[in-house]
Write an enzyme that holds these catalytic residues in place. Structure first.
Site, short mmCIF file in Angstrom:
data_model
loop_
_atom_site.label_atom_id
_atom_site.label_comp_id
_atom_site.label_asym_id
_atom_site.label_seq_id
_atom_site.Cartn_x
_atom_site.Cartn_y
_atom_site.Cartn_z
CB THR A 1 -7.51 -3.67 -0.62
OG1 THR A 1 -7.63 -2.81 0.50
CG2 THR A 1 -8.41 -3.13 -1.73
CG ASP A 2 -9.07 -3.54 4.62
OD1 ASP A 2 -8.54 -2.79 3.77
OD2 ASP A 2 -8.84 -3.42 5.84
CD GLU A 3 -8.07 1.41 1.19
OE1 GLU A 3 -8.51 2.18 0.32
OE2 GLU A 3 -7.02 1.63 1.81
CE LYS B 1 -6.54 -4.39 -5.37
NZ LYS B 1 -5.46 -5.16 -6.04
CG PHE C 1 5.27 -3.12 0.83
CD1 PHE C 1 6.32 -3.47 1.66
CD2 PHE C 1 3.99 -3.00 1.37
CE1 PHE C 1 6.10 -3.71 3.02
CE2 PHE C 1 3.76 -3.22 2.72
CZ PHE C 1 4.82 -3.58 3.55
N GLY D 1 4.64 -7.75 -3.13
CA GLY D 1 5.10 -8.71 -4.14
C GLY D 1 6.54 -9.15 -3.91
N GLY E 1 3.51 -7.82 -10.24
CA GLY E 1 3.78 -6.79 -9.23
C GLY E 1 4.78 -7.24 -8.18
N GLY E 2 5.65 -8.15 -8.56
CA GLY E 2 6.61 -8.71 -7.61
C GLY E 2 7.77 -7.80 -7.25
#
Ligand code: NAD
Ligand code: DAU
Length: 352
Positions: A136-138, A165, A14, A16, A10-11
């Site tokens: 993610t914190d989600e 995730k 954004f 990455g 995923g580089g």
């Protein structure tokens, strides 16, 4: 120790792309970027790395086990930093299946192939190897008015995105506990900064404002996010890959809690100052409160003390100066975002 070779997935997205630029430009690692080039990818975010000896781009999908095997064999990486994902909550509400495929199935395939590769490494390389899952914190769900997410907070995801995730986090931890595979996970709050695809709140508001379009705030605008500049995130990602204890999770966040309404007002005031094309009444006159996001989490806030105390990480950017420099970047880089809004996504409402 020689410069390590890292397989980054995923580089071309954004975060990455910020990570690839950081590692290569600071001579920290040799980078192999595996990216499927979905709508969210942008190779022009990486053009500064063209011709660099330490940077290799490989188009491919993390769900493609043969491709992953081929790259592991070809580049013999010292570790993996896995960012490839479908990342937008609203798109996950409109269609969950690509999220299940990439975020869950793709992560399981990458874990499997990396485990087989790791088993064959010699002792020195095997001890150095780490698989870092960028999460993610989600996954923790929503907070009330008080409290912070810690690494011990129970998972309680709300959207198809955050559920996918969370599943990926559980898979990675299972590979650690079951196979002893050296996994580490980071859970970060909302990022902002240059090169962010304009489906996310901050660039969407900026570009809509510049085009004198309405600035949509979901619900009453009181939902809170904890904002972190992307450059602070990538420094944390590298420290975690390089120094963290395996089998551990680390929260990453900047302690910049803002309501969505505050964020939008801030962008408007910076634009009022930096441009001479504000509408009458200023950019804030374009704000419109619109129907809420289904399952909208009300508040995220991160306790990053484990990362700060254990690894010495600290966020360097504060929200006020970070937003200012981000707005300036978008004003100066129309050639980056104009093709996106003309050919890929022009700001229509998603996820209803
Ligand atoms: P992004 O949407 O900008 O980029 C995702 C990248 O992954 C794109 O380049 C895309 O082409 C690639 N990709 C998607 N599916 C793929 C597949 N099947 N195989 C290979 N490549 C694929 O995302 P981002 O905002 O840069 O987020 C990167 C990671 O960080 C994600 O895992 C996300 O969950 C996580 N994260 C993001 C934030 C945030 O605020 N943006 C915060 C915390 C964690
Ligand atoms: O917390 C980390 C997460 O942050 C990442 O895992 C996700 O990949 C990333 O997209 C982000 O998720 P959010 O849903 O918080 O980000 P988004 O930019 O979509 O929305 C931020 C807040 O702004 C959220 O409360 C919804 C609101 N919003 C969003 C848009 C696009 C609006 O009010 N109006 C909008 O037009």
């Amino acid at each position: 120790m020689d410069k390590p070779t890292i397989l980054i997935t995923g580089g071309a997205g954004f975060i990455g792309s910020a990570l690839c630029r950081y590692l290569v430009q600071n001579s920290l690692a040799r980078v192999v970027n595996l990216d499927a080039l979905t709508y969210a990818a942008n190779l022009s975010s990486l053009s500064v790395l063209d011709g660099c000896d330490d940077y290799f781009f490989e188009e491919g999908n993390v769900c493609d086990a043969e491709k992953v095997d081929e790259l592991l064999e070809k580049y013999k990486p010292d570790g993996v930093i896995h960012l490839a994902a479908e990342s937008h909550v609203d798109r996950s509400i409109s269609g969950a299946q690509t999220f299940v495929q990439t975020n869950i199935v793709g992560t399981s395939i990458l874990l499997d192939r990396s485990l087989e590769y790791w088993k064959k490494l010699d002792e020195e390389k095997s001890e150095r190897f780490k698989f870092h899952l960028v999460s993610t914190d989600e996954v923790y769900g929503s907070l009330g008015a008080e409290g912070l997410f810690s690494e011990e907070t129970a998972y309680d995801p709300s959207s198809p995105y955050s559920a996918s995730k969370a599943a990926a986090d559980h898979l990675a931890m299972a590979w650690y506990r079951t196979y002893g595979f050296p996994v580490v996970i980071s859970n970060c709050s909302n990022n902002y900064g240059p090169y962010q695809f304009p489906e996310k709140l901050i660039p969407l508001i900026m570009l809509n404002a510049l085009h004198h379009k309405k600035l949509p705030i979901y619900g009453d605008g009181s939902n809170v996010r904890d904002w972190l500049h992307v450059d602070d995130h990538v420094k944390a990602l590298w420290m975690i890959w390089d120094e963290a204890r395996i089998g551990e999770k680390y929260n990453v966040g900047g302690g910049n809690e803002r309501t969505n309404h505050e964020v939008v007002l801030k962008i408007c005031s910076v634009l009022d100052e930096l441009t001479d094309s504000a509408p009458e009444g200023g950019y804030k006159s374009l704000i419109e409160f619109v129907i809420d996001r289904p399952g909208h989490d009300s508040r995220y806030a991160i306790d990053a003390s484990k990362l700060e105390f254990e690894l010495g990480w600290e966020a360097e950017e504060n929200f006020e100066s970070g937003i200012r420099s981000t707005v300036s970047w978008y004003l100066a880089n129309e050639s980056w975002w104009k093709p996106i809004i003309e050919d890929k996504y022009s700001g229509e409402r998603l996820g209803l």
